[in-house]
Design a protein around this motif. Structure first.
Motif, PDB file in Angstrom:
ATOM      1  N   LEU A  64      43.791  40.501  46.252  1.00  0.00           N
ATOM      2  CA  LEU A  64      44.358  38.521  45.437  1.00  0.00           C
ATOM      3  C   LEU A  64      44.899  39.018  44.312  1.00  0.00           C
ATOM      4  N   PRO A  65      44.732  39.721  42.871  1.00  0.00           N
ATOM      5  CA  PRO A  65      45.222  39.824  42.110  1.00  0.00           C
ATOM      6  C   PRO A  65      46.343  39.717  42.065  1.00  0.00           C
ATOM      7  N   VAL A  67      48.878  39.445  45.164  1.00  0.00           N
ATOM      8  CA  VAL A  67      48.661  38.173  46.589  1.00  0.00           C
ATOM      9  C   VAL A  67      49.289  36.875  45.242  1.00  0.00           C
ATOM     10  N   LEU A  68      47.853  36.707  43.943  1.00  0.00           N
ATOM     11  CA  LEU A  68      48.663  35.288  43.061  1.00  0.00           C
ATOM     12  C   LEU A  68      49.423  35.772  41.658  1.00  0.00           C
ATOM     13  N   ASP A  69      49.326  37.044  41.408  1.00  0.00           N
ATOM     14  CA  ASP A  69      50.158  37.365  40.973  1.00  0.00           C
ATOM     15  C   ASP A  69      49.033  37.339  39.773  1.00  0.00           C
ATOM     16  N   VAL A  70      48.352  36.652  39.603  1.00  0.00           N
ATOM     17  CA  VAL A  70      47.511  36.752  38.699  1.00  0.00           C
ATOM     18  C   VAL A  70      46.402  38.407  37.713  1.00  0.00           C
ATOM     19  N   PRO A  72      47.454  41.326  38.303  1.00  0.00           N
ATOM     20  CA  PRO A  72      47.436  41.860  39.191  1.00  0.00           C
ATOM     21  C   PRO A  72      46.770  44.205  38.996  1.00  0.00           C
TER      22      PRO A  72
END
Length: 127
Positions: A64-65, A67-70, A72
């Motif tokens: 998720l980090p 994919v969501l670019d939060v 990474p």
């Protein structure tokens, strides 16, 4: 290389999710009935559940980090944590004489090392 890292990450995430769900939701008796779950026989149910939740979080942290670019950077950090978890699993299965599981877990460890190296190094996500 980026594609290879994503494939490795996906494999690790799947393994973490499958193992985490089984540890978090299956009864200890059912886990300990299988050869790979022999280590649970002498372990508290709470420890098994906590380990399962941590594995589910690892599956999330591997994918998720990025994919969501939060944050990474959490992808390779999670891969390093997975390396540590696999070292513990290798020791545990080794003490029980489960050489096939030691070999399999060593493969997971090597994939995690590759993901951590690749995402911290040559294929790091942009900040």
């Amino acid at each position: 290389m980026n594609l290879t890292l994503w494939i490795g990450t996906g494999v690790l995430a799947f393994i973490a999710l499958a193992g985490g769900v089984s540890k978090a939701f299956l009864p200890k008796e059912k886990l300990s009935a299988h050869e790979g779950g022999r280590w649970t026989r002498e372990t508290s149910p709470l420890f098994i559940r906590v380990l399962g939740v941590l594995e589910i979080l690892a599956a999330v942290g591997l994918v998720l980090p990025a994919v969501l670019d939060v944050a990474p950077v959490m992808v390779p950090v999670t891969a390093v944590c997975w390396v540590l978890l696999m070292l513990g699993a290798i020791v545990t299965h080794g003490k029980l004489g489960q050489s096939k599981l030691v070999a399999l877990t060593s493969v997971y460890l090597l994939i995690a090392v590759f993901v951590a190296w690749g995402r911290f190094g040559p294929e790091a996500f942009p900040a």
